[in-house]
Design an enzyme around this catalytic site. Structure first.
Site, PDB file in Angstrom:
ATOM      1  N   TYR A 235      45.363  38.191  40.501  1.00  0.00           N
ATOM      2  CA  TYR A 235      44.502  38.950  39.588  1.00  0.00           C
ATOM      3  C   TYR A 235      43.647  37.995  38.745  1.00  0.00           C
ATOM      4  CZ  TYR A 235      43.169  41.818  35.558  1.00  0.00           C
ATOM      5  OH  TYR A 235      42.467  42.441  34.560  1.00  0.00           O
TER       6      TYR A 235
ATOM      7  N   LYS B 298      39.481  37.428  38.831  1.00  0.00           N
ATOM      8  CA  LYS B 298      38.621  37.576  37.661  1.00  0.00           C
ATOM      9  C   LYS B 298      37.818  36.300  37.411  1.00  0.00           C
ATOM     10  CE  LYS B 298      39.305  41.741  35.850  1.00  0.00           C
ATOM     11  NZ  LYS B 298      38.209  42.687  35.582  1.00  0.00           N
TER      12      LYS B 298
ATOM     13  N   SER C 249      39.606  38.993  31.829  1.00  0.00           N
ATOM     14  CA  SER C 249      40.999  38.961  31.381  1.00  0.00           C
ATOM     15  C   SER C 249      41.358  37.583  30.864  1.00  0.00           C
ATOM     16  CB  SER C 249      41.929  39.325  32.542  1.00  0.00           C
ATOM     17  OG  SER C 249      43.281  39.069  32.218  1.00  0.00           O
TER      18      SER C 249
ATOM     19  N   VAL D 284      40.539  51.633  28.706  1.00  0.00           N
ATOM     20  CA  VAL D 284      39.464  51.034  27.912  1.00  0.00           C
ATOM     21  C   VAL D 284      38.173  51.824  28.073  1.00  0.00           C
ATOM     22  CG1 VAL D 284      38.029  48.978  27.598  1.00  0.00           C
ATOM     23  CG2 VAL D 284      40.496  48.733  27.956  1.00  0.00           C
TER      24      VAL D 284
END
Length: 319
Positions: A143, A147, A117, A14
Protein backbone atom coordinates in the site's frame (compact mmCIF):
# COMPACT_ATOMS: atom_id res chain seq x y z
CA UNK A 1 -16.27 32.92 -8.18
CA UNK A 2 -16.31 29.43 -6.64
CA UNK A 3 -14.11 26.73 -8.03
CA UNK A 4 -15.76 23.61 -9.40
CA UNK A 5 -14.48 20.45 -7.69
CA UNK A 6 -14.34 16.88 -9.02
CA UNK A 7 -14.25 14.60 -5.97
CA UNK A 8 -13.45 10.90 -6.13
CA UNK A 9 -14.20 8.58 -3.23
CA UNK A 10 -17.11 10.82 -2.26
CA UNK A 11 -18.91 8.01 -0.43
CA UNK A 12 -15.88 7.07 1.71
CA UNK A 13 -15.02 8.07 5.27
CA UNK A 14 -12.93 11.08 4.21
CA UNK A 15 -14.75 11.78 0.95
CA UNK A 16 -18.17 12.14 2.59
CA UNK A 17 -16.79 14.71 5.03
CA UNK A 18 -15.04 16.63 2.23
CA UNK A 19 -18.27 16.69 0.21
CA UNK A 20 -20.27 17.95 3.18
CA UNK A 21 -17.76 20.76 3.79
CA UNK A 22 -17.61 21.82 0.14
CA UNK A 23 -21.40 21.96 -0.13
CA UNK A 24 -21.58 23.96 3.11
CA UNK A 25 -19.08 26.39 1.56
CA UNK A 26 -21.26 26.69 -1.56
CA UNK A 27 -18.70 25.04 -3.84
CA UNK A 28 -20.06 23.20 -6.93
CA UNK A 29 -19.07 19.51 -6.75
CA UNK A 30 -19.17 16.56 -9.12
CA UNK A 31 -18.95 13.31 -7.12
CA UNK A 32 -17.30 10.20 -8.54
CA UNK A 33 -18.68 7.02 -6.95
CA UNK A 34 -17.70 3.40 -7.30
CA UNK A 35 -20.41 0.93 -8.36
CA UNK A 36 -23.72 1.36 -6.54
CA UNK A 37 -22.44 3.59 -3.73
CA UNK A 38 -24.94 6.19 -2.62
CA UNK A 39 -24.84 9.66 -1.09
CA UNK A 40 -27.71 9.75 1.39
CA UNK A 41 -29.36 13.13 1.71
CA UNK A 42 -27.08 14.85 -0.79
CA UNK A 43 -27.97 16.03 -4.28
CA UNK A 44 -24.96 16.57 -6.55
CA UNK A 45 -24.01 15.51 -10.06
CA UNK A 46 -22.68 11.94 -9.89
CA UNK A 47 -20.24 10.06 -12.14
CA UNK A 48 -20.00 6.30 -11.58
CA UNK A 49 -17.09 3.97 -12.22
CA UNK A 50 -16.64 0.24 -11.74
CA UNK A 51 -12.86 -0.02 -11.84
CA UNK A 52 -10.39 2.71 -11.02
CA UNK A 53 -7.60 1.65 -13.35
CA UNK A 54 -5.61 2.81 -16.36
CA UNK A 55 -8.35 1.81 -18.81
CA UNK A 56 -11.10 3.95 -17.32
CA UNK A 57 -12.24 6.79 -19.59
CA UNK A 58 -13.56 9.71 -17.57
CA UNK A 59 -15.03 11.19 -20.76
CA UNK A 60 -16.55 14.65 -20.40
CA UNK A 61 -17.07 14.38 -16.62
CA UNK A 62 -13.96 16.49 -15.93
CA UNK A 63 -14.98 19.28 -18.29
CA UNK A 64 -15.39 22.60 -16.50
CA UNK A 65 -13.82 21.39 -13.25
CA UNK A 66 -11.05 23.51 -11.78
CA UNK A 67 -9.78 21.09 -9.12
CA UNK A 68 -9.71 17.32 -8.63
CA UNK A 69 -9.64 15.95 -5.09
CA UNK A 70 -8.62 12.31 -5.44
CA UNK A 71 -9.64 10.43 -2.30
CA UNK A 72 -10.56 7.09 -3.92
CA UNK A 73 -8.01 4.32 -3.44
CA UNK A 74 -7.44 0.67 -2.76
CA UNK A 75 -6.91 1.06 0.97
CA UNK A 76 -4.59 -0.78 3.31
CA UNK A 77 -6.26 -3.94 4.62
CA UNK A 78 -5.22 -6.51 7.18
CA UNK A 79 -4.87 -10.10 5.93
CA UNK A 80 -5.04 -9.20 2.23
CA UNK A 81 -6.40 -12.14 0.22
CA UNK A 82 -5.07 -11.00 -3.17
CA UNK A 83 -2.65 -13.46 -4.78
CA UNK A 84 -0.45 -10.48 -5.76
CA UNK A 85 -1.22 -7.56 -3.42
CA UNK A 86 1.43 -5.34 -5.00
CA UNK A 87 -0.16 -5.68 -8.44
CA UNK A 88 -3.62 -5.05 -7.00
CA UNK A 89 -2.49 -1.86 -5.24
CA UNK A 90 -0.61 -0.60 -8.31
CA UNK A 91 -3.60 -1.17 -10.59
CA UNK A 92 -5.78 1.20 -8.58
CA UNK A 93 -3.47 3.50 -6.64
CA UNK A 94 -0.84 4.06 -9.33
CA UNK A 95 -2.31 3.28 -12.76
CA UNK A 96 -5.81 4.52 -11.92
CA UNK A 97 -4.55 7.68 -10.24
CA UNK A 98 -2.20 8.62 -13.07
CA UNK A 99 -4.82 7.91 -15.75
CA UNK A 100 -7.26 10.23 -13.95
CA UNK A 101 -4.58 12.89 -13.54
CA UNK A 102 -3.55 12.80 -17.21
CA UNK A 103 -7.17 13.12 -18.32
CA UNK A 104 -7.69 15.93 -15.80
CA UNK A 105 -4.70 17.81 -17.21
CA UNK A 106 -5.99 17.33 -20.74
CA UNK A 107 -9.41 18.67 -19.66
CA UNK A 108 -7.84 21.86 -18.31
CA UNK A 109 -8.06 21.09 -14.60
CA UNK A 110 -5.84 23.57 -12.76
CA UNK A 111 -4.99 21.60 -9.61
CA UNK A 112 -4.96 17.93 -8.54
CA UNK A 113 -5.09 17.27 -4.77
CA UNK A 114 -3.96 13.72 -4.00
CA UNK A 115 -4.79 12.09 -0.67
CA UNK A 116 -1.74 9.90 -0.08
CA UNK A 117 -0.63 8.30 3.21
CA UNK A 118 1.98 8.66 5.92
CA UNK A 119 2.93 5.09 5.00
CA UNK A 120 4.96 6.67 2.19
CA UNK A 121 7.32 7.91 4.91
CA UNK A 122 7.39 4.58 6.72
CA UNK A 123 5.85 2.60 9.56
CA UNK A 124 7.21 4.32 12.65
CA UNK A 125 9.62 6.84 14.12
CA UNK A 126 12.06 6.88 17.04
CA UNK A 127 10.50 8.75 19.96
CA UNK A 128 10.92 12.48 19.45
CA UNK A 129 12.18 12.22 15.84
CA UNK A 130 9.11 12.89 13.69
CA UNK A 131 8.76 12.44 9.96
CA UNK A 132 8.90 15.57 7.81
CA UNK A 133 7.33 16.16 4.41
CA UNK A 134 10.72 16.29 2.75
CA UNK A 135 12.16 13.07 4.18
CA UNK A 136 13.29 10.39 1.74
CA UNK A 137 10.31 8.00 1.38
CA UNK A 138 10.69 4.58 2.99
CA UNK A 139 7.41 2.67 2.51
CA UNK A 140 7.42 -0.87 3.88
CA UNK A 141 4.29 -2.49 2.44
CA UNK A 142 2.52 -2.69 -0.94
CA UNK A 143 0.00 0.00 0.00
CA UNK A 144 2.71 2.49 0.99
CA UNK A 145 4.79 1.64 -2.07
CA UNK A 146 1.82 2.17 -4.37
CA UNK A 147 1.10 5.56 -2.83
CA UNK A 148 4.75 6.57 -3.22
CA UNK A 149 4.78 5.52 -6.89
CA UNK A 150 1.57 7.49 -7.49
CA UNK A 151 3.15 10.55 -5.88
CA UNK A 152 6.22 10.22 -8.10
CA UNK A 153 4.09 9.90 -11.23
CA UNK A 154 2.04 12.96 -10.28
CA UNK A 155 5.14 15.02 -9.57
CA UNK A 156 6.51 14.14 -13.00
CA UNK A 157 3.18 15.05 -14.60
CA UNK A 158 3.25 18.43 -12.85
CA UNK A 159 6.68 19.06 -14.35
CA UNK A 160 5.40 18.18 -17.81
CA UNK A 161 2.17 20.18 -17.90
CA UNK A 162 0.40 23.22 -16.44
CA UNK A 163 -1.69 21.35 -13.87
CA UNK A 164 -0.54 21.83 -10.28
CA UNK A 165 -0.31 18.87 -7.90
CA UNK A 166 -0.73 18.92 -4.13
CA UNK A 167 0.06 15.80 -2.08
CA UNK A 168 -1.26 15.24 1.44
CA UNK A 169 -0.04 12.43 3.69
CA UNK A 170 -2.45 11.98 6.60
CA UNK A 171 -1.69 9.95 9.70
CA UNK A 172 -4.46 7.88 11.33
CA UNK A 173 -7.75 9.69 10.74
CA UNK A 174 -10.48 9.57 13.37
CA UNK A 175 -13.92 11.11 13.50
CA UNK A 176 -17.62 10.22 13.68
CA UNK A 177 -18.10 6.88 11.93
CA UNK A 178 -14.48 5.75 12.40
CA UNK A 179 -14.00 1.99 12.28
CA UNK A 180 -11.23 -0.58 12.73
CA UNK A 181 -8.94 -0.41 15.79
CA UNK A 182 -10.13 3.02 16.89
CA UNK A 183 -13.74 1.82 17.10
CA UNK A 184 -12.65 -1.39 18.84
CA UNK A 185 -10.84 0.60 21.55
CA UNK A 186 -13.90 2.77 22.06
CA UNK A 187 -16.08 -0.32 22.48
CA UNK A 188 -13.69 -1.80 25.05
CA UNK A 189 -13.67 1.42 27.05
CA UNK A 190 -17.44 1.75 26.86
CA UNK A 191 -17.89 -1.79 28.20
CA UNK A 192 -15.40 -1.20 31.01
CA UNK A 193 -13.03 -3.91 29.81
CA UNK A 194 -9.67 -3.75 31.63
CA UNK A 195 -6.96 -3.04 29.06
CA UNK A 196 -3.20 -3.72 29.46
CA UNK A 197 -2.17 -0.29 28.14
CA UNK A 198 -1.55 1.73 31.29
CA UNK A 199 2.22 2.13 30.85
CA UNK A 200 2.76 2.84 27.14
CA UNK A 201 5.20 5.74 26.77
CA UNK A 202 5.08 6.11 23.00
CA UNK A 203 3.87 9.05 20.88
CA UNK A 204 1.45 8.85 17.97
CA UNK A 205 0.32 11.65 15.68
CA UNK A 206 -3.38 11.51 14.80
CA UNK A 207 -5.62 13.74 12.71
CA UNK A 208 -9.27 14.53 13.37
CA UNK A 209 -11.45 14.18 10.30
CA UNK A 210 -12.50 17.84 10.46
CA UNK A 211 -8.85 18.93 10.59
CA UNK A 212 -7.95 16.83 7.56
CA UNK A 213 -10.96 18.15 5.64
CA UNK A 214 -10.03 21.73 6.49
CA UNK A 215 -6.52 21.22 5.11
CA UNK A 216 -7.82 19.49 1.97
CA UNK A 217 -10.11 22.44 1.26
CA UNK A 218 -7.27 24.88 2.00
CA UNK A 219 -5.09 23.05 -0.53
CA UNK A 220 -7.67 23.41 -3.29
CA UNK A 221 -7.14 27.16 -3.37
CA UNK A 222 -4.01 28.31 -1.50
CA UNK A 223 -1.39 29.60 -3.97
CA UNK A 224 1.54 28.33 -1.85
CA UNK A 225 0.21 24.74 -1.92
CA UNK A 226 1.04 24.31 -5.61
CA UNK A 227 3.34 21.32 -6.26
CA UNK A 228 4.01 20.75 -2.58
CA UNK A 229 3.79 17.74 -0.26
CA UNK A 230 2.32 18.22 3.21
CA UNK A 231 2.00 16.10 6.32
CA UNK A 232 -1.12 16.61 8.41
CA UNK A 233 -1.96 15.94 12.06
CA UNK A 234 -3.73 17.54 15.02
CA UNK A 235 -0.44 19.05 16.13
CA UNK A 236 -0.59 17.19 19.47
CA UNK A 237 1.02 13.77 19.83
CA UNK A 238 -0.40 11.29 22.34
CA UNK A 239 0.77 8.06 23.90
CA UNK A 240 -1.60 5.11 23.60
CA UNK A 241 -2.21 5.46 27.35
CA UNK A 242 -3.07 9.15 27.03
CA UNK A 243 -5.35 8.52 24.04
CA UNK A 244 -7.30 5.82 25.88
CA UNK A 245 -7.73 7.99 28.96
CA UNK A 246 -9.01 10.89 26.88
CA UNK A 247 -11.30 8.62 24.88
CA UNK A 248 -12.74 7.27 28.13
CA UNK A 249 -13.28 10.80 29.41
CA UNK A 250 -15.13 11.68 26.20
CA UNK A 251 -17.34 8.62 26.74
CA UNK A 252 -17.93 9.53 30.37
CA UNK A 253 -16.44 6.21 31.47
CA UNK A 254 -13.50 5.26 33.69
CA UNK A 255 -10.38 4.07 31.90
CA UNK A 256 -9.48 0.72 33.40
CA UNK A 257 -5.88 0.53 32.22
CA UNK A 258 -3.50 -2.02 33.68
CA UNK A 259 0.18 -0.94 33.95
CA UNK A 260 1.68 -3.77 31.91
CA UNK A 261 5.19 -2.93 30.59
CA UNK A 262 5.38 -2.36 26.84
CA UNK A 263 8.08 -5.03 26.42
CA UNK A 264 5.71 -7.65 27.84
CA UNK A 265 3.01 -6.66 25.36
CA UNK A 266 5.46 -6.70 22.45
CA UNK A 267 6.79 -10.12 23.42
CA UNK A 268 3.29 -11.54 23.75
CA UNK A 269 2.18 -10.02 20.45
CA UNK A 270 5.22 -11.48 18.67
CA UNK A 271 4.43 -14.93 20.04
CA UNK A 272 0.86 -14.60 18.74
CA UNK A 273 1.94 -13.35 15.31
CA UNK A 274 0.55 -9.86 16.04
CA UNK A 275 3.78 -7.88 15.74
CA UNK A 276 2.24 -5.21 13.49
CA UNK A 277 -0.60 -4.64 15.98
CA UNK A 278 1.85 -4.19 18.85
CA UNK A 279 3.79 -1.70 16.74
CA UNK A 280 0.67 0.42 16.31
CA UNK A 281 -0.19 0.23 20.01
CA UNK A 282 3.28 0.46 21.53
CA UNK A 283 5.47 2.08 18.87
CA UNK A 284 5.77 5.74 17.96
CA UNK A 285 4.79 7.48 14.74
CA UNK A 286 5.13 11.24 14.86
CA UNK A 287 4.94 13.84 12.12
CA UNK A 288 6.21 17.40 11.96
CA UNK A 289 3.63 19.77 10.42
CA UNK A 290 5.80 22.90 10.58
CA UNK A 291 5.93 23.06 6.76
CA UNK A 292 2.14 22.86 6.57
CA UNK A 293 1.80 25.62 9.16
CA UNK A 294 4.43 27.94 7.71
CA UNK A 295 3.69 27.69 3.99
CA UNK A 296 -0.10 27.73 4.30
CA UNK A 297 -0.58 29.60 7.56
CA UNK A 298 -2.69 26.61 8.56
CA UNK A 299 -3.58 25.77 12.14
CA UNK A 300 -5.66 22.67 12.99
CA UNK A 301 -9.07 24.23 13.79
CA UNK A 302 -10.33 21.39 16.04
CA UNK A 303 -8.71 20.42 19.34
CA UNK A 304 -8.16 16.74 20.15
CA UNK A 305 -10.61 16.60 23.08
CA UNK A 306 -13.33 18.31 21.05
CA UNK A 307 -12.80 15.85 18.19
CA UNK A 308 -12.92 12.89 20.58
CA UNK A 309 -16.17 14.21 22.04
CA UNK A 310 -17.72 14.23 18.56
CA UNK A 311 -16.63 10.63 18.00
CA UNK A 312 -17.94 9.54 21.39
CA UNK A 313 -21.29 11.26 20.86
CA UNK A 314 -21.81 9.60 17.48
CA UNK A 315 -20.77 6.23 18.88
CA UNK A 316 -23.18 6.46 21.81
CA UNK A 317 -26.04 7.54 19.55
CA UNK A 318 -25.52 4.65 17.15
CA UNK A 319 -24.15 1.76 19.19
Amino acid sequence: MSQSIFLTGASGFVGRAVLKRLLADGVPVVAALRGNSELAGVSVPVVRFDNLDAAHDWGDSLAGCDVVIHAAARVHVMNDTEADPMAAFRKVNVDGTLALARQAAAAGVKRFVFISSIKVNGEGTPLGRPYTADDVPAPADPYGISKMEAEQGLQQLARDCAMEVVILRPVLVYGPGVKANFLAMMRWLDKGVPLPFGSIDNRRSLVALDNLVDLIVTCTRHPAAANQTFLVSDGEDLSTTQLLRRMARALGKPARLLPIPAWVLKTGAAMLGKRSLSQRLCGSLQVDIDKTRSLLGWVPPVKVDDALSLVARQYQENK
